[in-house]
Motif scaffolding. Structure first.
Motif, mmCIF file in Angstrom:
data_model
loop_
_atom_site.group_PDB
_atom_site.id
_atom_site.type_symbol
_atom_site.label_atom_id
_atom_site.label_comp_id
_atom_site.label_asym_id
_atom_site.label_seq_id
_atom_site.Cartn_x
_atom_site.Cartn_y
_atom_site.Cartn_z
ATOM 1 N N SER A 260 0.813 -1.214 0.000
ATOM 2 C CA SER A 260 0.000 0.000 0.000
ATOM 3 C C SER A 260 0.848 1.267 0.000
ATOM 4 O O SER A 260 0.382 2.335 0.363
ATOM 5 N N VAL A 261 2.091 1.148 -0.418
ATOM 6 C CA VAL A 261 2.950 2.319 -0.580
ATOM 7 C C VAL A 261 2.609 2.988 -1.908
ATOM 8 O O VAL A 261 2.580 2.340 -2.952
ATOM 9 N N ILE A 262 2.311 4.279 -1.872
ATOM 10 C CA ILE A 262 2.074 5.030 -3.106
ATOM 11 C C ILE A 262 3.051 6.186 -3.164
ATOM 12 O O ILE A 262 3.456 6.728 -2.126
ATOM 13 N N ARG A 263 3.433 6.565 -4.359
ATOM 14 C CA ARG A 263 4.468 7.589 -4.527
ATOM 15 C C ARG A 263 3.941 8.796 -5.274
ATOM 16 O O ARG A 263 3.163 8.668 -6.216
ATOM 17 N N VAL A 264 4.390 9.964 -4.852
ATOM 18 C CA VAL A 264 3.986 11.214 -5.483
ATOM 19 C C VAL A 264 4.337 11.180 -6.968
ATOM 20 O O VAL A 264 5.428 10.770 -7.353
ATOM 21 N N GLY A 265 3.379 11.588 -7.807
ATOM 22 C CA GLY A 265 3.608 11.626 -9.247
ATOM 23 C C GLY A 265 3.068 10.427 -9.990
ATOM 24 O O GLY A 265 2.885 10.491 -11.209
ATOM 25 N N SER A 266 2.800 9.335 -9.278
ATOM 26 C CA SER A 266 2.250 8.152 -9.944
ATOM 27 C C SER A 266 0.738 8.313 -10.123
ATOM 28 O O SER A 266 0.111 9.203 -9.545
ATOM 29 N N THR A 267 0.154 7.448 -10.940
ATOM 30 C CA THR A 267 -1.272 7.510 -11.245
ATOM 31 C C THR A 267 -1.941 6.193 -10.879
ATOM 32 O O THR A 267 -1.397 5.125 -11.161
ATOM 33 N N ILE A 268 -3.089 6.266 -10.231
ATOM 34 C CA ILE A 268 -3.830 5.060 -9.871
ATOM 35 C C ILE A 268 -5.298 5.216 -10.263
ATOM 36 O O ILE A 268 -5.793 6.328 -10.465
ATOM 37 N N LYS A 269 -5.984 4.079 -10.363
ATOM 38 C CA LYS A 269 -7.422 4.086 -10.631
ATOM 39 C C LYS A 269 -8.164 4.186 -9.301
ATOM 40 O O LYS A 269 -7.808 3.526 -8.338
ATOM 41 N N LEU A 270 -9.201 5.011 -9.285
ATOM 42 C CA LEU A 270 -10.040 5.123 -8.097
ATOM 43 C C LEU A 270 -11.502 4.971 -8.496
ATOM 44 O O LEU A 270 -11.930 5.505 -9.527
ATOM 45 N N PRO A 271 -12.288 4.242 -7.696
ATOM 46 C CA PRO A 271 -13.698 4.015 -8.037
ATOM 47 C C PRO A 271 -14.572 5.182 -7.601
ATOM 48 O O PRO A 271 -14.355 5.769 -6.536
ATOM 49 N N ILE A 272 -15.552 5.520 -8.423
ATOM 50 C CA ILE A 272 -16.499 6.583 -8.066
ATOM 51 C C ILE A 272 -17.917 6.034 -7.951
ATOM 52 O O ILE A 272 -18.879 6.789 -7.856
ATOM 53 N N ASN A 273 -18.035 4.708 -7.963
ATOM 54 C CA ASN A 273 -19.363 4.091 -7.934
ATOM 55 C C ASN A 273 -20.091 4.291 -6.611
ATOM 56 O O ASN A 273 -21.311 4.150 -6.547
ATOM 57 N N ASN A 274 -19.361 4.635 -5.536
ATOM 58 C CA ASN A 274 -20.005 4.845 -4.238
ATOM 59 C C ASN A 274 -20.203 6.321 -3.920
ATOM 60 O O ASN A 274 -20.571 6.658 -2.788
ATOM 61 N N LEU A 275 -19.935 7.188 -4.890
ATOM 62 C CA LEU A 275 -20.064 8.623 -4.675
ATOM 63 C C LEU A 275 -21.354 9.147 -5.293
ATOM 64 O O LEU A 275 -21.846 8.609 -6.278
ATOM 65 N N THR A 276 -21.886 10.216 -4.727
ATOM 66 C CA THR A 276 -23.026 10.891 -5.326
ATOM 67 C C THR A 276 -22.542 11.661 -6.560
ATOM 68 O O THR A 276 -21.351 11.949 -6.685
ATOM 69 N N PRO A 277 -23.450 12.015 -7.474
ATOM 70 C CA PRO A 277 -23.031 12.807 -8.647
ATOM 71 C C PRO A 277 -22.302 14.087 -8.275
ATOM 72 O O PRO A 277 -21.341 14.483 -8.941
ATOM 73 N N ARG A 278 -22.734 14.747 -7.202
ATOM 74 C CA ARG A 278 -22.059 15.975 -6.787
ATOM 75 C C ARG A 278 -20.647 15.679 -6.289
ATOM 76 O O ARG A 278 -19.699 16.435 -6.561
ATOM 77 N N GLN A 279 -20.473 14.585 -5.558
ATOM 78 C CA GLN A 279 -19.140 14.211 -5.085
ATOM 79 C C GLN A 279 -18.220 13.852 -6.251
ATOM 80 O O GLN A 279 -17.037 14.194 -6.236
#
Length: 306
Positions: free
Chosen positions: A163-182
């Motif tokens: 679970s180490v992430i580094r500044v400048g890298s790109t990852i996929k994030l899910p938006i299926n649990n967010l409201t349209p406004r979020q």
């Protein structure tokens, strides 16, 4: 609750806070809820009160914990040098792993406690994913909280072994649990904020601040509505919708108040209670059309309707 071997995974937090060079590393302990866990058992295992655990994680009295949820366990560290912390936290790891880990004095780290939990299988459509660029201070814990998902889901989506992430890298994030406004808050661009501020300035610069926020909220409500176009540019420049576009005031340079109102509306403030339209009873043409709609609020010179 059975005690199992704790698997520690580092989430490096890049922080730029003022800590004396002599200070020991600061650690944030994150426990991943397992099947059968209860708040009382987790609190007992870590020597803290259940009330403190609830308060630290903003868990209300009737809220229940769920499988995979991440809980911050408050604890204080003693003065130790970085090598001692390596040996304490990673005593179950091979020496080769220890050699690749280094704790710096005066830095902040998060340690994730995940007792033997495997990554889940995820099947989220591409339309419900965004590409996120890792910035300074980002951690998987914070991103999971912000996107209303779990660290395991993010790791599985991105095939991460740690679970180490580094500044400048790109990852996929899910938006299926967010409201349209979020979702809109996550994908809004600087050019969208600029255009929204121009519309607010052109339409409502003589209105009180809350009235300017309200105009911004109407535009945002249209962007996320299925009955209107789905971009700021398309909504604002839709034919015969906004007088500031018709008379050219959209080209005026916004003042600081308009930018502040745009950001406030984007943060979710909606004084209109979901309105899609507004009009000035003193100047509006075709006022009968607006009066047939559900009137919500009146702010300054504008009446807001659905």
């Amino acid at each position: 609750m059975k005690l199992v071997l704790l698997i520690f995974t580092l989430l490096l937090i890049a922080t730029y806070i003022s800590i004396p060079v002599q200070a020991s590393p600061e650690f944030k302990l994150i426990y991943v809820v397992q099947e059968g866990d209860t708040l009382s058992e987790i609190a007992d295992n870590y020597g803290i009160s259940q009330n403190d655990l609830r308060e630290y994680n903003d868990i209300k009295g009737t809220d229940m914990i769920r499988l995979g949820q991440e809980l911050i366990i408050p604890f204080k560290t003693e003065e130790k040098d970085s090598r001692e912390w390596e040996m304490t936290l990673f005593s179950d790891r091979k020496k080769s792993t220890l050699d690749s880990v280094s704790f710096e004095l005066g830095q902040v780290y998060s340690i994730r406690v995940n007792p033997g939990q495997s990554l889940p299988e995820v099947n989220i459509p591409a339309s419900k994913l965004i590409q996120y660029h890792i910035g300074v201070g980002d951690t998987l814990y914070d991103l999971a909280r912000d996107f209303n998902t779990s660290i395991n889901i993010i790791m599985a989506l991105n095939k991460l072994e740690t679970s180490v992430i580094r500044v400048g890298s790109t990852i996929k994030l899910p938006i299926n649990n967010l409201t349209p406004r979020q979702v809109l808050q996550k994908i809004v661009k600087d050019s969208d904020i600029e255009l929204l501020a121009r519309a607010i300035h052109g339409e409502a610069r003589g209105e009180p601040f809350i009235g300017q926020v309200a105009v911004g909220a109407v535009i945002i409500n249209r962007v996320i509505s299925s009955y209107f176009p789905n971009t700021f540019k398309q909504v604002i420049y839709q034919k015969n919708q906004f007088s500031a576009v018709a008379d050219g005031q959209i080209t005026l340079r916004p003042n600081s108040t308009a930018y502040r109102a745009a950001r406030e509306a984007l943060r979710g403030t909606d004084p209109t209670m979901g309105a899609m339209y507004y009009y000035n009873p003193k100047t509006a043409k075709h006022q009968w059309w607006f009066e047939r709609r559900r009137m919500m609020v009146t702010i300054g010179d504008h009446v807001f309707t659905k």
